[in-house]
Design an enzyme around this catalytic site. Sequence first.
Site, PDB file in Angstrom:
ATOM      1  N   GLY A  31       0.792  -1.014   0.332  1.00  0.00           N
ATOM      2  CA  GLY A  31       0.190   0.124   0.610  1.00  0.00           C
ATOM      3  C   GLY A  31       0.621   1.184   0.615  1.00  0.00           C
ATOM      4  CG  LEU A  33      -0.687   1.271  -4.095  1.00  0.00           C
ATOM      5  CD1 LEU A  33      -2.367   0.983  -4.907  1.00  0.00           C
ATOM      6  CD2 LEU A  33       0.779   0.039  -3.897  1.00  0.00           C
ATOM      7  N   GLY A  36       6.236   3.938  -8.614  1.00  0.00           N
ATOM      8  CA  GLY A  36       7.431   2.646  -8.611  1.00  0.00           C
ATOM      9  C   GLY A  36       6.037   1.879  -9.306  1.00  0.00           C
ATOM     10  CG  HIS A  37       3.686   0.417  -5.364  1.00  0.00           C
ATOM     11  ND1 HIS A  37       3.912   1.732  -4.795  1.00  0.00           N
ATOM     12  CD2 HIS A  37       4.385  -0.543  -4.360  1.00  0.00           C
ATOM     13  CE1 HIS A  37       4.559   1.122  -3.676  1.00  0.00           C
ATOM     14  NE2 HIS A  37       4.602   0.193  -3.330  1.00  0.00           N
ATOM     15  CG  ASP A 150      12.909  -3.374  -2.063  1.00  0.00           C
ATOM     16  OD1 ASP A 150      12.323  -2.940  -1.523  1.00  0.00           O
ATOM     17  OD2 ASP A 150      11.078  -2.387  -3.052  1.00  0.00           O
TER      18      ASP A 150
HETATM   19  P1  AMP Z   1       6.197  -2.428  -0.814  1.00  0.00           P
HETATM   20  O1  AMP Z   1       4.814  -1.473  -1.337  1.00  0.00           O
HETATM   21  O2  AMP Z   1       7.223  -1.411  -0.580  1.00  0.00           O
HETATM   22  O3  AMP Z   1       6.161  -3.291  -0.656  1.00  0.00           O
HETATM   23  O4  AMP Z   1       6.138  -2.286  -2.938  1.00  0.00           O
HETATM   24  C1  AMP Z   1       5.924  -3.559  -3.229  1.00  0.00           C
HETATM   25  C2  AMP Z   1       6.594  -3.216  -5.219  1.00  0.00           C
HETATM   26  O5  AMP Z   1       6.989  -2.243  -5.124  1.00  0.00           O
HETATM   27  C3  AMP Z   1       7.975  -4.117  -4.774  1.00  0.00           C
HETATM   28  O6  AMP Z   1       8.502  -5.001  -4.816  1.00  0.00           O
HETATM   29  C4  AMP Z   1       8.546  -2.832  -5.106  1.00  0.00           C
HETATM   30  O7  AMP Z   1      10.161  -3.463  -5.305  1.00  0.00           O
HETATM   31  C5  AMP Z   1       8.345  -1.763  -5.485  1.00  0.00           C
HETATM   32  N1  AMP Z   1       8.639  -0.768  -5.361  1.00  0.00           N
HETATM   33  C6  AMP Z   1       9.138  -0.582  -4.775  1.00  0.00           C
HETATM   34  N2  AMP Z   1       9.422   1.351  -4.938  1.00  0.00           N
HETATM   35  C7  AMP Z   1       9.904   1.047  -6.488  1.00  0.00           C
HETATM   36  C8  AMP Z   1      10.723   2.161  -7.648  1.00  0.00           C
HETATM   37  N3  AMP Z   1      10.531   3.394  -7.001  1.00  0.00           N
HETATM   38  N4  AMP Z   1      10.433   1.927  -8.536  1.00  0.00           N
HETATM   39  C9  AMP Z   1      10.290   0.330  -8.556  1.00  0.00           C
HETATM   40  N5  AMP Z   1       9.709  -0.374  -8.001  1.00  0.00           N
HETATM   41  C10 AMP Z   1       9.382  -0.019  -6.639  1.00  0.00           C
END
Ligand code: AMP
Length: 293
Positions: A31, A33, A36-37, A150
């Site tokens: 969440g 969001l 990147g998401h 990540d």
């Molecule tokens: P999270 O909500 O932080 O668990 O992220 C969900 C997905 O979005 C994970 O696979 C992250 O690596 C990806 N993600 C988060 N930030 C970015 C970003 N800046 N660029 C690309 N993917 C991202």
Amino acid sequence: MKQVESIASLRELIGKEKRDGKRISFVPTMGALHDGHRSCINIADKHGDVLVASIYLNPTQFGDGEDLSRYPADLSRDLDLCRSWGCDVVFTPTSEAMYPVPQTTWIEVGEIALPLCGRSRPGHFRGVATVVAKLFNAVEPDVAVFGQKDAQQALVIRAMVRQLDFPVELRLSPIVREEDGLAISSRNAYLSAEERVQAVGLSRGLEAGIESMRAAGSTAESVCDAARARIRREGIERIEYVELLDAASLRELPAIAGKIILAAAVHVGSTRLIDNRVVVVGEGGALEPALLF
Ligand code: AMP
């Protein structure tokens, strides 16, 4: 777009689509969001017929004293974003649905989870691998997309998928950045205006490290030193790690060659930020930005 809260109703919904021969693509998120998401979701959309996202702030990947209780969640905003990004299904399980009994079964992927973030966040990747396995079992995706932001997490999931025979194709999104280079993160919301200015020093430091690889005689140590110096010069005082490693194994490099990752974690105020650059070192030292896999 359908929002589903229980594993049983998710299975029913997805089962129907699968029986109709549809390919299921999946993006797990916690969440809060952002773009990147959105990038992960766009890639998933291209590789499947039914686009599923999950929003679940997974407690088992947070350590004591980490930011679980202040994570900037806003479910109705996130659902609006998912709708506008074309998601067909959003899985928003409660913790009772994800962990109906105390969890005693864990996925430990071993070596790949030990360096970098694994050092300061013991148990983190065990929590990540376990919840992603549970989500894969609930969604049964054909393809799942993760972010290179990540990087170690992506490698942990790849190890799990390979070693436990999950029939899931993994894809990566490149890191989405703000205009000044800061990698977009839900945690950037914690930064004060002053800290936000400092925070860009992390991506600038990594860029300086990569640039320093062009100098004759550069070593993993000199590259990390160049990155650290730049990060400090930009006003970030607390550097957790800066490491140049083999991008597939996260092992130390015998020489600067092949696909390599320069990864760093820093603390800006009370906010922990991570970032990385992956490049392929070609013949004659040419540097090509690359995806981890
Ligand atoms: P999270 O909500 O932080 O668990 O992220 C969900 C997905 O979005 C994970 O696979 C992250 O690596 C990806 N993600 C988060 N930030 C970015 C970003 N800046 N660029 C690309 N993917 C991202």
